[in-house]
Motif scaffolding. Structure first.
Motif, PDB file in Angstrom:
ATOM      1  N   UNK A 187      77.382 -14.689  34.130  1.00 12.15           N
ATOM      2  CA  UNK A 187      76.183 -14.052  33.228  1.00 12.15           C
ATOM      3  C   UNK A 187      75.903 -15.133  32.250  1.00 12.15           C
ATOM      4  N   UNK A 188      76.607 -16.197  31.986  1.00 12.42           N
ATOM      5  CA  UNK A 188      76.441 -16.991  30.854  1.00 12.42           C
ATOM      6  C   UNK A 188      77.243 -18.366  31.430  1.00 12.42           C
ATOM      7  N   UNK A 189      76.839 -19.485  30.604  1.00 15.20           N
ATOM      8  CA  UNK A 189      77.449 -20.790  30.523  1.00 15.20           C
ATOM      9  C   UNK A 189      78.917 -20.697  30.398  1.00 15.20           C
ATOM     10  N   UNK A 237      72.039 -20.813  28.817  1.00 17.83           N
ATOM     11  CA  UNK A 237      73.048 -21.373  28.564  1.00 17.83           C
ATOM     12  C   UNK A 237      73.582 -21.721  29.970  1.00 17.83           C
ATOM     13  N   UNK A 238      73.494 -20.651  30.934  1.00 15.81           N
ATOM     14  CA  UNK A 238      74.061 -20.873  32.187  1.00 15.81           C
ATOM     15  C   UNK A 238      73.375 -22.191  33.019  1.00 15.81           C
ATOM     16  N   UNK A 239      72.087 -21.963  32.762  1.00 16.44           N
ATOM     17  CA  UNK A 239      71.013 -23.006  33.252  1.00 16.44           C
ATOM     18  C   UNK A 239      71.587 -24.320  32.677  1.00 16.44           C
ATOM     19  N   UNK A 240      71.806 -24.652  31.441  1.00 20.12           N
ATOM     20  CA  UNK A 240      72.406 -25.810  30.774  1.00 20.12           C
ATOM     21  C   UNK A 240      73.729 -26.191  31.341  1.00 20.12           C
ATOM     22  N   UNK A 241      74.536 -25.289  31.446  1.00 21.60           N
ATOM     23  CA  UNK A 241      75.987 -25.748  32.198  1.00 21.60           C
ATOM     24  C   UNK A 241      75.981 -25.954  33.637  1.00 21.60           C
ATOM     25  N   UNK A 275      66.757 -16.772  38.092  1.00 23.48           N
ATOM     26  CA  UNK A 275      65.826 -17.790  37.517  1.00 23.48           C
ATOM     27  C   UNK A 275      64.834 -17.329  36.576  1.00 23.48           C
ATOM     28  N   UNK A 276      64.405 -16.042  36.722  1.00 27.29           N
ATOM     29  CA  UNK A 276      63.351 -15.480  36.112  1.00 27.29           C
ATOM     30  C   UNK A 276      64.188 -15.463  34.476  1.00 27.29           C
ATOM     31  N   UNK A 277      65.042 -15.116  34.068  1.00 32.32           N
ATOM     32  CA  UNK A 277      65.898 -15.108  32.896  1.00 32.32           C
ATOM     33  C   UNK A 277      66.199 -16.529  32.243  1.00 32.32           C
ATOM     34  N   UNK A 278      66.635 -17.436  33.499  1.00 32.96           N
ATOM     35  CA  UNK A 278      66.788 -18.873  32.992  1.00 32.96           C
ATOM     36  C   UNK A 278      65.396 -19.752  32.455  1.00 32.96           C
TER      37      UNK A 278
END
Length: 424
Positions: free
Chosen positions: A207-209, A247-251, A233-236
């Motif tokens: 759910x998170x980075x 934060x998940x997208x960043x990591x 992806x919609x949330x990212x």
């Protein structure tokens, strides 16, 4: 869950004996565990020696059987190669046999995507035939993802491991669930040979980075299989607000380049120090997800292209119809496939245990083709100032090289070499 204490002892000691030829070391390791604290295990070596004698005897028999099977397979392969006048590949006998077996029949839609060569094609064939609704693209993407999950850290190309980010784009209800069910069937069989193989596959929903970093700190090499990736992806895509999804997208963006030997992944610091995650070495995080075209294309933003996030993904699209139901879907891989995957897992685990990597070589013909494609990517990037377009080509050569290297490892995990067929 063992029927008796002795069977639990035998199972644990078998794990130690698999990795160590030293009986002294096996006894010492056993006595460092809870099972090894009992009186019968510590008063003398009699009980442990008796256990080891049985294990070593079984190992010797297995090695004898494997050698005999390898001789038979080698003879068959040499006969086939001579008959077809084909150039012999430096593969293990079992993999050569698998490489010679016919690919599955093409699905009705006659997809343009080719079946992978060699052992990877054999793996894709099992996934195709194990699917309730067989789709060629699903089988191929899943096969690549499985190999990336196993080989991502232990095998390297220059300055990079072999982890992959994969997205299958297709309409709903066409059989994408095979991306979850087929790997489960495969690893259930491989686990019987190599229990630690289960470390290479992960079905969790991060759910998170922070959750992702904690996961890779615990297991440094695995494929994360995630359904409905388009919804995530919609949330990212929300660049205006910091959230667990962003934060998940960043990591994920960061981890893609952290699989090479010598890389360092930063940890996490909390106000409560007990929750801290220390920095770790190379991490081969691979992911495989699916999405519908609408969810994907309606979600993409310029920033997701410009920051290189989407350029990290190898995206495969299926546009065909819903396949007919396969009432004879395979439930288990055959022995050749299970043994082949188990052997790759064992080699990868051994390399990781030693903190070592196996470099994937390339022959001259393949090297020239890959070099030419790298130059083509440079030219396409230099021909435009459009950042989204530049990023699209930025990692095309790297993804090509990683994919070719995975095909090479699948065919020969001891000494992988990219040849022209794998490069193409």
């Amino acid at each position: 869950g063992y029927p008796s204490q002795s069977e639990a002892d035998l199972s644990l000691m078998s794990m130690f004996a698999f990795y160590s030829k030293s009986n002294e070391q096996c006894r010492r390791l056993f006595r460092m565990t809870g099972l090894g604290q009992r009186a019968k295990a510590v008063r003398d070596d009699v009980y442990l020696n008796r256990t080891l004698i049985g294990i070593r005897g079984r190992q010797a028999k297995e090695e004898e059987n494997q050698a005999h099977a390898a001789d038979m397979a080698r003879a068959l392969v040499e006969k086939e190669l001579a008959k077809n006048k084909e150039k012999a590949l430096s593969l293990s006998p079992a993999v050569q046999m698998a490489a010679m077996m016919p690919s599955p029949d093409a699905p009705p839609e006659q997809s343009d995507i080719p079946w992978p060569p060699g052992f990877t094609g054999y793996l894709a064939e099992f996934i195709y035939k194990a699917s309730p609704r067989p789709v060629k693209e699903v089988a191929i993407v899943t096969a690549i993802g499985i190999l990336a999950g196993i080989c991502g850290k232990a095998y390297n190309i220059p300055q990079s491991g072999l982890n992959m980010y994969l997205i299958l784009v297709a309409q709903s209800a066409i059989g994408k669930e095979s991306m979850l069910s087929a790997p489960a069937k495969l690893f259930a069989a491989v686990r019987e040979r190599i229990p630690q193989a289960m470390d290479f596959i992960n079905f969790n929903d991060f759910a998170s980075g922070q959750a992702l970093i904690k996961a890779v700190a615990e297991k440094n090499c695995f494929i994360n299989i995630s359904g409905e990736w388009g919804q995530k992806l919609k949330f990212m895509a929300d660049d205006k607000h910091v959230s667990p999804a962003t934060s998940l997208r960043k990591e994920m963006t960061n981890l893609y380049q952290k699989s090479g030997h010598g890389s360092i992944v930063g940890g996490i610091s909390y106000s409560n120090k007990e929750n801290n995650v220390a920095s770790i070495g190379a991490v081969a995080y691979s992911m495989m997800g699916d999405t519908t075209p609408g969810s994907l294309y309606e979600t993409l933003t310029n920033s997701m292209m410009e920051d290189g996030f989407m350029s990290r993904f190898l995206t495969v699209e299926y546009k065909g119809p819903r396949p007919r139901h396969n009432h004879n879907a395979l439930e288990r891989p055959d022995q050749i496939l299970a043994d082949g995957i188990a052997a790759i897992c064992a080699q990868a685990l051994t390399l990781m245990h030693r903190n070592a990597v196996q470099m994937v070589a390339r022959d001259d013909e393949a090297g020239q083709l890959l070099h030419n494609f790298d130059i083509e990517c440079d030219d396409r990037i230099n021909a435009t100032t459009n950042e989204s377009y530049r990023q699209m080509w930025n990692r095309a050569a790297l993804k090509t090289l990683r994919l070719a290297a995975l095909l090479a490892v699948a065919d020969n995990h001891a000494s992988p070499v990219i040849n022209i067929t794998r490069a193409q």
